[in-house]
Design a protein around this motif. Structure first.
Motif, mmCIF file in Angstrom:
data_model
loop_
_atom_site.group_PDB
_atom_site.id
_atom_site.type_symbol
_atom_site.label_atom_id
_atom_site.label_comp_id
_atom_site.label_asym_id
_atom_site.label_seq_id
_atom_site.Cartn_x
_atom_site.Cartn_y
_atom_site.Cartn_z
ATOM 1 N N PRO A 238 0.677 -1.481 0.169
ATOM 2 C CA PRO A 238 0.323 -0.015 -0.264
ATOM 3 C C PRO A 238 0.908 1.075 -0.231
ATOM 4 O O PRO A 238 0.520 2.242 -0.108
ATOM 5 N N ALA A 239 2.024 0.999 0.523
ATOM 6 C CA ALA A 239 2.840 2.432 0.676
ATOM 7 C C ALA A 239 4.628 2.024 0.506
ATOM 8 O O ALA A 239 4.791 1.290 1.056
ATOM 9 N N VAL A 240 5.172 2.953 -1.047
ATOM 10 C CA VAL A 240 5.995 2.763 -1.405
ATOM 11 C C VAL A 240 7.154 3.518 -1.690
ATOM 12 O O VAL A 240 6.589 4.350 -2.368
ATOM 13 N N VAL A 241 8.617 3.440 -0.452
ATOM 14 C CA VAL A 241 10.041 4.520 -1.119
ATOM 15 C C VAL A 241 10.605 4.167 -0.970
ATOM 16 O O VAL A 241 11.041 2.743 -0.560
ATOM 17 N N PRO A 242 11.310 5.064 -2.477
ATOM 18 C CA PRO A 242 12.698 3.943 -2.697
ATOM 19 C C PRO A 242 13.610 5.220 -1.878
ATOM 20 O O PRO A 242 13.505 5.567 -0.619
ATOM 21 N N GLY A 243 14.635 4.670 -1.010
ATOM 22 C CA GLY A 243 15.528 5.536 -0.174
ATOM 23 C C GLY A 243 17.174 4.366 -0.347
ATOM 24 O O GLY A 243 17.401 3.020 -1.530
ATOM 25 N N LEU A 244 18.415 5.075 -0.171
ATOM 26 C CA LEU A 244 19.755 4.953 -0.215
ATOM 27 C C LEU A 244 20.088 4.861 1.193
ATOM 28 O O LEU A 244 19.989 5.146 2.215
ATOM 29 N N PRO A 245 20.883 3.503 0.957
ATOM 30 C CA PRO A 245 21.477 3.497 2.877
ATOM 31 C C PRO A 245 22.650 4.198 2.953
ATOM 32 O O PRO A 245 22.973 5.633 1.887
ATOM 33 N N VAL A 246 22.909 4.887 4.728
ATOM 34 C CA VAL A 246 23.124 5.937 4.749
ATOM 35 C C VAL A 246 24.562 6.153 4.887
ATOM 36 O O VAL A 246 25.221 4.669 5.731
ATOM 37 N N THR A 247 26.084 6.590 4.585
ATOM 38 C CA THR A 247 27.461 6.601 4.352
ATOM 39 C C THR A 247 27.399 7.377 5.261
ATOM 40 O O THR A 247 28.176 6.918 6.031
ATOM 41 N N ASP A 248 27.340 8.589 5.656
ATOM 42 C CA ASP A 248 27.961 9.483 6.949
ATOM 43 C C ASP A 248 27.255 8.463 8.168
ATOM 44 O O ASP A 248 26.223 8.164 8.764
ATOM 45 N N THR A 249 28.387 8.969 9.161
ATOM 46 C CA THR A 249 27.501 8.450 10.930
ATOM 47 C C THR A 249 26.743 9.446 10.856
ATOM 48 O O THR A 249 27.168 10.705 10.880
ATOM 49 N N ILE A 250 25.462 9.324 11.763
ATOM 50 C CA ILE A 250 24.634 10.328 11.882
ATOM 51 C C ILE A 250 24.922 10.519 13.693
ATOM 52 O O ILE A 250 24.468 9.292 14.230
ATOM 53 N N LYS A 251 24.622 11.891 13.973
ATOM 54 C CA LYS A 251 24.029 11.698 15.932
ATOM 55 C C LYS A 251 22.458 12.502 15.517
ATOM 56 O O LYS A 251 22.973 13.643 15.342
ATOM 57 N N SER A 252 22.845 11.807 17.439
ATOM 58 C CA SER A 252 20.704 12.927 17.639
ATOM 59 C C SER A 252 21.715 13.000 18.349
ATOM 60 O O SER A 252 22.507 13.760 19.048
ATOM 61 N N ILE A 253 21.035 14.813 18.633
ATOM 62 C CA ILE A 253 21.852 15.742 19.363
ATOM 63 C C ILE A 253 20.438 16.588 20.441
ATOM 64 O O ILE A 253 18.953 17.062 19.867
ATOM 65 N N ASP A 254 20.844 17.407 21.257
ATOM 66 C CA ASP A 254 19.524 17.829 21.864
ATOM 67 C C ASP A 254 19.631 19.363 21.449
ATOM 68 O O ASP A 254 20.595 20.213 20.991
#
Length: 240
Positions: A130-146
């Motif tokens: 019912p719902a389809v999206v294309p996506g690419l793997p993330v190559t950068d390191t991701i940080k969550s911040i406050d």
């Protein structure tokens, strides 16, 4: 072309002013290789061979200009006024596509998206997702911040995808998802939604992610624009 039981309509939001691009005109009307982003995106949808109707949402004062730009051919194209927000534009597009059984929402700024990617999204819809999206793997390191800029975590990037368009949906599902925006409540209680899949996720419906394509990058900054123009000027410019 599709059977009478499946009617795929592509909605192309192109009402944004695109100030980050720094070109002094709405982003969708910036030229790349002699064609506007909007024309390139539209041509790619047509070339996929899986779209029955295209609805383009632009600023009201550019409707006539847009109609003069889009091709006249086997795939009918409608041009309607978009809204101040992306969600407003998508809803305007849905209103102009009463015949749709499935819809694709595709950013004009992803002008170099290859037709094969669109065809693969529609194939997944036809397979029953019912719902389809294309996506690419993330190559950068991701940080969550406050809010103060301090790191609060490092998510596992193997479980992350950078999502692209076109995003495909059963039309009734997308209409229901956008109806969530009509629910009364304080603005600061509403989640930040940056794509249509995000709205669908709020309904608890699984969104399938398929392999994206590097050429479907979003042209947002001057560097993106330089890359797009370089690709169009290169020896493989006609390969999408």
């Amino acid at each position: 072309m599709n059977t009478p039981h499946v009617r795929v309509v592509a909605l192309v939001p192109a009402a944004g002013r695109g100030v980050r691009l720094g070109e002094g005109l709405p982003k969708a009307f910036v030229e790349i290789g002699g064609s506007t982003m909007l024309a390139l995106a539209t041509d790619g949808l047509i070339a996929s061979g899986v779209v029955d109707h295209i609805v383009i949402m632009v600023p009201a004062d550019l409707i006539d200009t847009t109609r003069a730009l889009v091709p006249v051919g086997a795939v009918p194209i409608s041009v309607v006024a978009g809204g101040a927000e992306r969600t407003d534009s998508v809803r305007a597009g849905l209103a102009a596509a009463p015949e749709a059984t499935h819809v694709l929402v595709h950013d004009a700024a992803r002008a170099l998206t290859p037709p094969d990617l669109t065809a693969r999204v529609v194939a997944e819809l036809r397979a029953g997702h019912p719902a389809v999206v294309p996506g690419l793997p993330v190559t950068d390191t991701i940080k969550s911040i406050d809010p103060a800029g301090a790191v609060t975590g490092t998510p596992d990037r193997t479980l992350l995808r950078a999502v692209q368009t076109p995003q495909g949906f059963e039309v009734g599902l997308l209409r229901k998802a956008h109806a969530l925006l009509d629910t009364p409540g304080e603005d600061n209680d509403r989640p930040t939604i940056t794509d249509d899949a995000g709205l669908v996720e709020l309904l608890g419906v699984p969104v399938r992610v398929i392999a994206g394509d590097a050429r479907a990058f979003k042209i947002t900054t001057p560097l993106d624009l330089h890359l797009a123009r370089t690709l169009c000027a290169g020896p493989e410019a006609v390969v999408r």
